[in-house]
Design an enzyme around this catalytic site. Sequence first.
Site, mmCIF file in Angstrom:
data_model
loop_
_atom_site.group_PDB
_atom_site.id
_atom_site.type_symbol
_atom_site.label_atom_id
_atom_site.label_comp_id
_atom_site.label_asym_id
_atom_site.label_seq_id
_atom_site.Cartn_x
_atom_site.Cartn_y
_atom_site.Cartn_z
ATOM 1 N N THR A 187 0.750 -1.312 0.034
ATOM 2 C CA THR A 187 -0.072 -0.196 0.053
ATOM 3 C C THR A 187 0.753 0.978 -0.003
ATOM 4 O O THR A 187 1.889 1.097 0.296
ATOM 5 C CB THR A 187 -0.805 0.144 1.410
ATOM 6 O OG1 THR A 187 0.032 0.228 2.361
ATOM 7 C CG2 THR A 187 -1.731 -1.050 1.485
ATOM 8 N N GLU A 332 -5.987 -3.739 0.223
ATOM 9 C CA GLU A 332 -6.108 -4.576 1.386
ATOM 10 C C GLU A 332 -7.340 -5.646 1.184
ATOM 11 O O GLU A 332 -7.842 -6.478 1.958
ATOM 12 C CB GLU A 332 -6.411 -3.750 2.579
ATOM 13 C CG GLU A 332 -5.195 -3.193 3.145
ATOM 14 C CD GLU A 332 -4.975 -1.696 2.826
ATOM 15 O OE1 GLU A 332 -5.507 -1.395 1.691
ATOM 16 O OE2 GLU A 332 -4.385 -0.968 3.788
ATOM 17 N N LYS A 444 -4.693 11.955 -3.854
ATOM 18 C CA LYS A 444 -4.857 10.854 -4.917
ATOM 19 C C LYS A 444 -4.779 11.654 -6.516
ATOM 20 O O LYS A 444 -5.799 12.585 -6.588
ATOM 21 C CB LYS A 444 -6.178 10.265 -4.956
ATOM 22 C CG LYS A 444 -5.965 8.860 -5.512
ATOM 23 C CD LYS A 444 -6.945 7.892 -4.888
ATOM 24 C CE LYS A 444 -6.454 6.447 -5.363
ATOM 25 N NZ LYS A 444 -7.295 5.442 -5.039
ATOM 26 N N TRP A 449 -1.676 7.566 -5.300
ATOM 27 C CA TRP A 449 -1.474 7.993 -4.120
ATOM 28 C C TRP A 449 -0.096 8.799 -4.148
ATOM 29 O O TRP A 449 0.912 8.470 -4.503
ATOM 30 C CB TRP A 449 -1.250 7.257 -2.798
ATOM 31 C CG TRP A 449 -2.577 6.273 -2.518
ATOM 32 C CD1 TRP A 449 -2.712 4.808 -2.555
ATOM 33 C CD2 TRP A 449 -3.850 6.804 -2.010
ATOM 34 N NE1 TRP A 449 -3.908 4.745 -2.125
ATOM 35 C CE2 TRP A 449 -4.796 5.720 -1.623
ATOM 36 C CE3 TRP A 449 -4.369 8.153 -1.757
ATOM 37 C CZ2 TRP A 449 -5.924 5.998 -1.093
ATOM 38 C CZ3 TRP A 449 -5.485 8.402 -1.298
ATOM 39 C CH2 TRP A 449 -6.427 7.197 -1.046
HETATM 40 P P1 AMP Z 1 -5.783 1.696 -2.798
HETATM 41 O O1 AMP Z 1 -5.386 0.618 -1.912
HETATM 42 O O2 AMP Z 1 -4.542 2.400 -3.763
HETATM 43 O O3 AMP Z 1 -6.457 0.966 -4.033
HETATM 44 O O4 AMP Z 1 -6.625 2.900 -2.373
HETATM 45 C C1 AMP Z 1 -7.735 2.427 -1.741
HETATM 46 C C2 AMP Z 1 -8.364 3.734 -1.600
HETATM 47 O O5 AMP Z 1 -9.055 4.595 -2.716
HETATM 48 C C3 AMP Z 1 -9.797 3.692 -0.754
HETATM 49 O O6 AMP Z 1 -9.554 3.225 0.830
HETATM 50 C C4 AMP Z 1 -10.463 4.829 -1.152
HETATM 51 O O7 AMP Z 1 -10.149 5.995 -0.192
HETATM 52 C C5 AMP Z 1 -10.253 5.255 -2.352
HETATM 53 N N1 AMP Z 1 -11.014 4.642 -3.348
HETATM 54 C C6 AMP Z 1 -10.986 3.402 -4.108
HETATM 55 N N2 AMP Z 1 -12.212 3.516 -5.008
HETATM 56 C C7 AMP Z 1 -12.807 4.509 -4.537
HETATM 57 C C8 AMP Z 1 -14.262 5.162 -5.209
HETATM 58 N N3 AMP Z 1 -14.913 4.495 -6.065
HETATM 59 N N4 AMP Z 1 -14.617 6.319 -4.736
HETATM 60 C C9 AMP Z 1 -13.897 6.977 -3.891
HETATM 61 N N5 AMP Z 1 -12.680 6.334 -3.174
HETATM 62 C C10 AMP Z 1 -12.248 5.524 -3.666
#
Ligand code: AMP
Length: 547
Positions: A187, A332, A444, A449
Amino acid sequence: MSIIGKMQDWPLTVNKVIEHAKINYPRQRVITRTVEGPIVEKTYSEIYDRSKQVSNALKGDGIKKEDRVATLAWNGCRHMETWFGAMGIGAVLHTINPRLHPDQIAWIANDAEDKVLFVDLTFLPLIEAVKDKFETVERFVIYCDPENMPATELKNAIAYELYIDGQSQECVWGDFDETTPCGLCYTSGTTGNPKGVLYSHRSNVLHTLMTGMTDALGISIHDRVLPIVPMFHANAWGLTFACPAIGAEMVMPGPAMDGASIYEMLTKYKVTISAAVPTVWLMLLQHLEQNDLQLPDLTRVVIGGSAVPERILRTFQDKYGVEVGHAWGMTETSPLGTIGSLTPEQKALDYDSQITAKLKQGRPPFGVEMKIVDDEGKDLPRDGETSGHLLVRGMAVVDTYYKGAGGDGGSVLDEDGWFDTGDVANLDDQGFMQITDRSKDVIKSGGEWISSIDIENFAVGHDKVANAAAIGIYHPKWDERPLLIVQLHEGQTATKEEILKQLEGKIAKWWTPDDVAFVDAIPLGATGKINKLALREQFKDYKLPTY
Ligand code: AMP
């Protein structure tokens, strides 16, 4: 006397996915735009055979069960062969995100203790720059044929095609327990260093069954699927497993992610389903509009990673007749957590109400449980309005980070087995979830990120800077871009350029804040931490110069 179920113990290991494809869909293809240029077609049968060759090459290098094998690569069939080849012999396939700073890439490879690193030609200069920092990698395999192999000083470097050439296509796969780890993905480091999520064979197979459900990704053998979401970002949302499991053909974009290249792949190969973050779709839609193009074959796009803007949703559906599935997930959660397939009740509503429902992040498929709680951990109502911390539990959700990171060496779940996502959301009485805020402070940009903490730490390294905070500011193309807010020591003056120079070479270039704002005092919260909420409020109407 207790009794047990009398059905077969059929271990859920991912090699069974490609074995199934080899036997049942041998002529279905994976079409890849390669880094070298040509578009290459391989059948699932060929991919199976070549994956076995990868297994034997790895075994020749002494790779055994649980050893880590890393990739730094775009979506493509060689990358896919490496996944199945490594996982089949029980090794752990570690996807590294090439968009990280080279120092972070080396840090992650060392933390994972990667033994072999497969790398696309594109990323060679990136890792050559930090080649002495890799402490555990014994062999670099370059995705190319011998003719395209560049001169390199990387340890034991070899062209991929030469590495697997002449290797046997006989190899025993899956000779281990289904709880054996098979994938590793880090992550972003929101608090300190990035944390590894270690998927098991079992969790990946169950996730494959989950994504394969009609109301989840909705893929069939009649589909041709273009995963734009990278294999290094949360497993390409499971598509690398789901497509061969279902028999759908795949179209792999390789390094070309711009609107024109994506459009070319979509139309030339009659792609029916694709998946990507909103930023990519924005580029494609712009390309379509500017060139007055249509999407005759595409029926459905899955959009996630960030919230789907209404304009994208309506343009796809109204102008191009493409259905949008809005999904939410995390590294996760393997990653699928929710998807916005409408219920019969919602489908009976007027169109605008359906759009409102689709702008929510969706409902969990079977295998994922969700709830929202307040700051004290008390359950909150599912009324579609009350917001709380979003907790998840399920068959493909993390229990413990790799090497126990972030959980004092143990599980990161609460006593009832719930994982705190760090997102703030509401839930309604049909299971629909809507993200209302993000408790994490990362920014983001383009679906990836940017760690605000990293930027801040380097900024405060400047001797004129008393305190610094990075926050995400809305950007029409990238969703968010960083703004660096700086409080100087008393009596000091500084320019934006001076501050940004401090970050040069320490963070990835694309992490560089788009602007620097100077303030008299950065607000602090009760525990002495920067109050980001107050800053976001203060800068909510801020327009970046790159807007
Ligand atoms: P990652 O582990 O890099 O995929 O990031 C996960 C995070 O992305 C989640 O905890 C959310 O904060 C954000 N995220 C993923 N999908 C969405 C979505 N459809 N709408 C808003 N935030 C999202």
